[in-house]
Design a protein around this motif. Structure first.
Motif, PDB file in Angstrom:
ATOM      1  N   THR A  53       0.811  -1.224   0.000  1.00 40.08           N
ATOM      2  CA  THR A  53       0.000   0.000   0.000  1.00 40.08           C
ATOM      3  C   THR A  53       0.845   1.275   0.000  1.00 40.08           C
ATOM      4  O   THR A  53       0.293   2.378  -0.127  1.00 40.08           O
ATOM      5  CB  THR A  53      -0.944   0.033   1.221  1.00 40.08           C
ATOM      6  OG1 THR A  53      -0.179  -0.146   2.417  1.00 40.08           O
ATOM      7  CG2 THR A  53      -1.993  -1.062   1.122  1.00 40.08           C
ATOM      8  N   ARG A  54       2.157   1.134   0.169  1.00 40.47           N
ATOM      9  CA  ARG A  54       3.005   2.325   0.075  1.00 40.47           C
ATOM     10  C   ARG A  54       2.959   2.930  -1.322  1.00 40.47           C
ATOM     11  O   ARG A  54       3.129   4.150  -1.488  1.00 40.47           O
ATOM     12  CB  ARG A  54       4.454   1.982   0.421  1.00 40.47           C
ATOM     13  CG  ARG A  54       4.722   1.802   1.913  1.00 40.47           C
ATOM     14  CD  ARG A  54       6.195   1.585   2.173  1.00 40.47           C
ATOM     15  NE  ARG A  54       6.987   2.736   1.751  1.00 40.47           N
ATOM     16  CZ  ARG A  54       8.316   2.742   1.704  1.00 40.47           C
ATOM     17  NH1 ARG A  54       9.000   1.642   2.028  1.00 40.47           N
ATOM     18  NH2 ARG A  54       8.965   3.823   1.318  1.00 40.47           N
ATOM     19  N   TYR A  55       2.721   2.092  -2.337  1.00 41.23           N
ATOM     20  CA  TYR A  55       2.766   2.571  -3.723  1.00 41.23           C
ATOM     21  C   TYR A  55       1.476   2.271  -4.480  1.00 41.23           C
ATOM     22  O   TYR A  55       1.361   2.615  -5.658  1.00 41.23           O
ATOM     23  CB  TYR A  55       3.939   1.927  -4.463  1.00 41.23           C
ATOM     24  CG  TYR A  55       5.259   2.115  -3.761  1.00 41.23           C
ATOM     25  CD1 TYR A  55       5.886   3.360  -3.743  1.00 41.23           C
ATOM     26  CD2 TYR A  55       5.864   1.067  -3.098  1.00 41.23           C
ATOM     27  CE1 TYR A  55       7.086   3.548  -3.082  1.00 41.23           C
ATOM     28  CE2 TYR A  55       7.070   1.238  -2.432  1.00 41.23           C
ATOM     29  CZ  TYR A  55       7.671   2.480  -2.420  1.00 41.23           C
ATOM     30  OH  TYR A  55       8.862   2.656  -1.759  1.00 41.23           O
ATOM     31  N   THR A  56       0.542   1.629  -3.860  1.00 40.28           N
ATOM     32  CA  THR A  56      -0.679   1.242  -4.590  1.00 40.28           C
ATOM     33  C   THR A  56      -1.923   1.627  -3.804  1.00 40.28           C
ATOM     34  O   THR A  56      -2.685   0.776  -3.354  1.00 40.28           O
ATOM     35  CB  THR A  56      -0.689  -0.280  -4.859  1.00 40.28           C
ATOM     36  OG1 THR A  56      -0.497  -0.974  -3.619  1.00 40.28           O
ATOM     37  CG2 THR A  56       0.381  -0.676  -5.840  1.00 40.28           C
ATOM     38  N   THR A  78     -21.796  16.358 -18.885  1.00 38.62           N
ATOM     39  CA  THR A  78     -20.347  16.335 -18.664  1.00 38.62           C
ATOM     40  C   THR A  78     -20.003  15.117 -17.802  1.00 38.62           C
ATOM     41  O   THR A  78     -20.622  14.918 -16.752  1.00 38.62           O
ATOM     42  CB  THR A  78     -19.867  17.599 -17.931  1.00 38.62           C
ATOM     43  OG1 THR A  78     -20.287  18.764 -18.653  1.00 38.62           O
ATOM     44  CG2 THR A  78     -18.344  17.588 -17.772  1.00 38.62           C
ATOM     45  N   ILE A  79     -19.071  14.313 -18.277  1.00 40.27           N
ATOM     46  CA  ILE A  79     -18.637  13.119 -17.524  1.00 40.27           C
ATOM     47  C   ILE A  79     -17.152  13.264 -17.209  1.00 40.27           C
ATOM     48  O   ILE A  79     -16.333  13.476 -18.114  1.00 40.27           O
ATOM     49  CB  ILE A  79     -18.883  11.826 -18.333  1.00 40.27           C
ATOM     50  CG1 ILE A  79     -20.392  11.655 -18.600  1.00 40.27           C
ATOM     51  CG2 ILE A  79     -18.325  10.612 -17.577  1.00 40.27           C
ATOM     52  CD1 ILE A  79     -20.702  10.504 -19.523  1.00 40.27           C
ATOM     53  N   ASP A  80     -16.837  13.180 -15.880  1.00 36.05           N
ATOM     54  CA  ASP A  80     -15.436  13.255 -15.439  1.00 36.05           C
ATOM     55  C   ASP A  80     -15.033  11.920 -14.803  1.00 36.05           C
ATOM     56  O   ASP A  80     -15.729  11.398 -13.924  1.00 36.05           O
ATOM     57  CB  ASP A  80     -15.256  14.370 -14.406  1.00 36.05           C
ATOM     58  CG  ASP A  80     -15.475  15.748 -15.016  1.00 36.05           C
ATOM     59  OD1 ASP A  80     -14.621  16.154 -15.817  1.00 36.05           O
ATOM     60  OD2 ASP A  80     -16.486  16.391 -14.675  1.00 36.05           O
ATOM     61  N   VAL A  81     -13.896  11.399 -15.223  1.00 39.09           N
ATOM     62  CA  VAL A  81     -13.342  10.162 -14.632  1.00 39.09           C
ATOM     63  C   VAL A  81     -11.878  10.426 -14.314  1.00 39.09           C
ATOM     64  O   VAL A  81     -11.125  10.871 -15.190  1.00 39.09           O
ATOM     65  CB  VAL A  81     -13.470   8.966 -15.593  1.00 39.09           C
ATOM     66  CG1 VAL A  81     -12.845   7.720 -14.963  1.00 39.09           C
ATOM     67  CG2 VAL A  81     -14.934   8.696 -15.932  1.00 39.09           C
ATOM     68  N   ALA A  82     -11.486  10.126 -13.045  1.00 37.29           N
ATOM     69  CA  ALA A  82     -10.084  10.351 -12.650  1.00 37.29           C
ATOM     70  C   ALA A  82      -9.592   9.168 -11.808  1.00 37.29           C
ATOM     71  O   ALA A  82     -10.328   8.636 -10.976  1.00 37.29           O
ATOM     72  CB  ALA A  82      -9.953  11.643 -11.857  1.00 37.29           C
ATOM     73  N   ILE A  83      -8.367   8.770 -12.066  1.00 37.00           N
ATOM     74  CA  ILE A  83      -7.714   7.722 -11.263  1.00 37.00           C
ATOM     75  C   ILE A  83      -6.476   8.327 -10.618  1.00 37.00           C
ATOM     76  O   ILE A  83      -5.598   8.857 -11.305  1.00 37.00           O
ATOM     77  CB  ILE A  83      -7.317   6.512 -12.131  1.00 37.00           C
ATOM     78  CG1 ILE A  83      -8.570   5.857 -12.721  1.00 37.00           C
ATOM     79  CG2 ILE A  83      -6.540   5.494 -11.300  1.00 37.00           C
ATOM     80  CD1 ILE A  83      -8.260   4.697 -13.658  1.00 37.00           C
ATOM     81  N   ASN A  84      -6.409   8.262  -9.265  1.00 34.38           N
ATOM     82  CA  ASN A  84      -5.279   8.835  -8.528  1.00 34.38           C
ATOM     83  C   ASN A  84      -4.596   7.747  -7.684  1.00 34.38           C
ATOM     84  O   ASN A  84      -5.237   6.790  -7.242  1.00 34.38           O
ATOM     85  CB  ASN A  84      -5.763   9.967  -7.603  1.00 34.38           C
ATOM     86  CG  ASN A  84      -6.294  11.155  -8.383  1.00 34.38           C
ATOM     87  OD1 ASN A  84      -5.593  11.706  -9.224  1.00 34.38           O
ATOM     88  ND2 ASN A  84      -7.544  11.540  -8.126  1.00 34.38           N
ATOM     89  N   ASP A  85      -3.340   7.910  -7.476  1.00 33.52           N
ATOM     90  CA  ASP A  85      -2.571   6.988  -6.620  1.00 33.52           C
ATOM     91  C   ASP A  85      -1.760   7.816  -5.617  1.00 33.52           C
ATOM     92  O   ASP A  85      -1.047   8.751  -6.010  1.00 33.52           O
ATOM     93  CB  ASP A  85      -1.627   6.135  -7.479  1.00 33.52           C
ATOM     94  CG  ASP A  85      -0.895   5.086  -6.651  1.00 33.52           C
ATOM     95  OD1 ASP A  85      -1.352   4.799  -5.523  1.00 33.52           O
ATOM     96  OD2 ASP A  85       0.130   4.562  -7.132  1.00 33.52           O
TER      97      ASP A  85
END
Length: 396
Positions: A53-56, A78-85
């Motif tokens: 979980t340190r990097y994922t 309007t559709i917004d999709v975001a993936i953050n780590d």
């Protein structure tokens, strides 16, 4: 020097083979090592989880909006999709891994403490069992001998050589000894069941060791309570460092996509973002100072635990020496009393001495024999315990 060390080690193994085999079987029955193994597996999984979980630390954000504008004939979406780590690039999670490692070491030290206490309890039980067993054999032999004398006394009483009162007193003495034997047989039966419960497939071992094979320094090398105290201090320091460095930022990286239905816009958007998340929880520094103070308190107990361990050694060693010295004196006294016992027996049957004198000599001789048996098993039990702890074999 190496040859001497190997010789001592082999001698210890041979002398204590039965006891160690029994002890290992007891550990299997109680599943001490299996319990630790399961805990270790869980601990390893927790470490892997922390490192993973340190990097994922992925997060998915999705948003849908429907907009109605006055200047447009119809609404648009309007559709917004975001993936953050969230990335722990500064190693804040490493302190959690260290804490888990210390938890595992503490569990191992607690297990060693349990093993030591179990071994001491077993040795004390074995010593008590064999002491009672040997004293019972002594009493059985004495009963046979005294019943033969009682038969001869009955003949003397019939001829008027002794009174019926003396015959009754002698019979009562035999009855008292028989009552004591019944109690001993009951104790043996109960202890045998208890010892068999610990190791069903093992014979009850004998205690053979009478010599000390290791030094005081080697005994003091093994101190589970001191180890546990040191680990607790290390863990508190680790928790303090973890809080001290809690201000370090987390790096947040991600990608985003926007599907824009606005006819006046320029179409869909794509973006990549990177940022920092910096905690401003200054209160953690005070908590870190509290943990450091607790760690110093734990370390201050080091001398106390060392002294306690030396006291444990002193008690075992002095009990061992006491048994040795008493055995020497008792054996010398027994030789004298054994000669008196044979003489007094003949004198009693010939009525040269009265009943009280005979019973007094008989009782004194019996007490010495019982004391010899008790001291013999005190000597062997303390020697076995001192050697086992000093060798470290009981912790393996």
């Amino acid at each position: 020097m190496i040859k001497i060390m190997i010789t001592i080690s082999l001698l210890s193994l041979v002398l204590n083979a039965d006891v160690m085999s029994y002890y290992k079987n007891v550990l299997n029955t109680l599943q001490y090592d299996r319990t630790y193994s399961l805990y270790k597996n869980a601990n390893d999984i927790s470490k892997e989880s922390v490192n993973y979980t340190r990097y994922t630390n992925f997060a998915l954000d999705a948003n849908y909006a429907n907009t109605k504008a006055k200047t447009l004939s119809s609404s648009f979406t309007t559709i917004d999709v975001a993936i953050n780590d969230t990335l722990d690039l500064f190693g804040k999670g490493s302190y959690k891994v260290k804490e888990l490692s210390l938890n595992l070491k503490e569990k191992k030290s607690l297990l060693n403490l349990q093993k030591e206490q179990l071994f001491i309890t077993l040795i004390d039980m074995l010593a008590q069992y064999h002491k009672i067993d040997e004293q019972l054999s002594l009493h059985k032999a004495l009963i046979i001998e005294q019943e033969n004398i009682y038969t001869k006394l009955q003949i003397l009483q019939q001829s008027g050589a002794i009174t019926s009162i003396d015959l009754l007193r002698f019979k009562n003495t035999i009855t008292a000894l028989k009552t004591k034997m019944i109690s001993e047989e009951s104790q043996l039966s109960k202890m045998q069941i208890q010892l068999k419960l610990y190791a069903p497939n093992e014979l009850i071992p004998t205690l053979k060791q009478t010599k000390l094979l290791y030094s005081k320094e080697e005994f003091l090398t093994y101190n589970p309570l001191l180890k546990i105290n040191d680990i607790n201090a290390q863990r508190l320091n680790t928790q303090a460092k973890s809080l001290q460095y809690s201000y370090l930022p987390d790096v947040i990286a991600g990608v985003a996509y926007q599907q824009l239905g606005d006819p006046t816009g320029y179409g869909d958007n794509y973006s990549f973002n990177i940022g920092l998340h910096i905690p401003l929880n200054g209160g953690d520094f005070k908590q870190a100072q509290a943990f450091k103070a607790q760690a110093l308190t734990q370390k201050s107990k080091t001398t106390q635990y060392k002294i306690n361990r030396e006291n444990e050694y002193t008690k075992l060693y002095e009990d061992y020496l006491n048994a040795q010295k008493q055995l020497t004196v008792l054996q010398e006294s027994l030789d004298d009393y054994s000669k008196s016992e044979k003489t007094i027996k003949i004198a009693f049957l010939r009525q040269y001495v009265d009943f009280n004198t005979y019973v007094q000599v008989l009782t004194q001789t019996l007490n010495i024999k019982e004391q010899i048996i008790a001291m013999k098993y005190q000597e062997s039990s303390k020697a076995t315990t001192l050697n086992a702890i000093s060798s470290g074999k009981i912790y393996e």
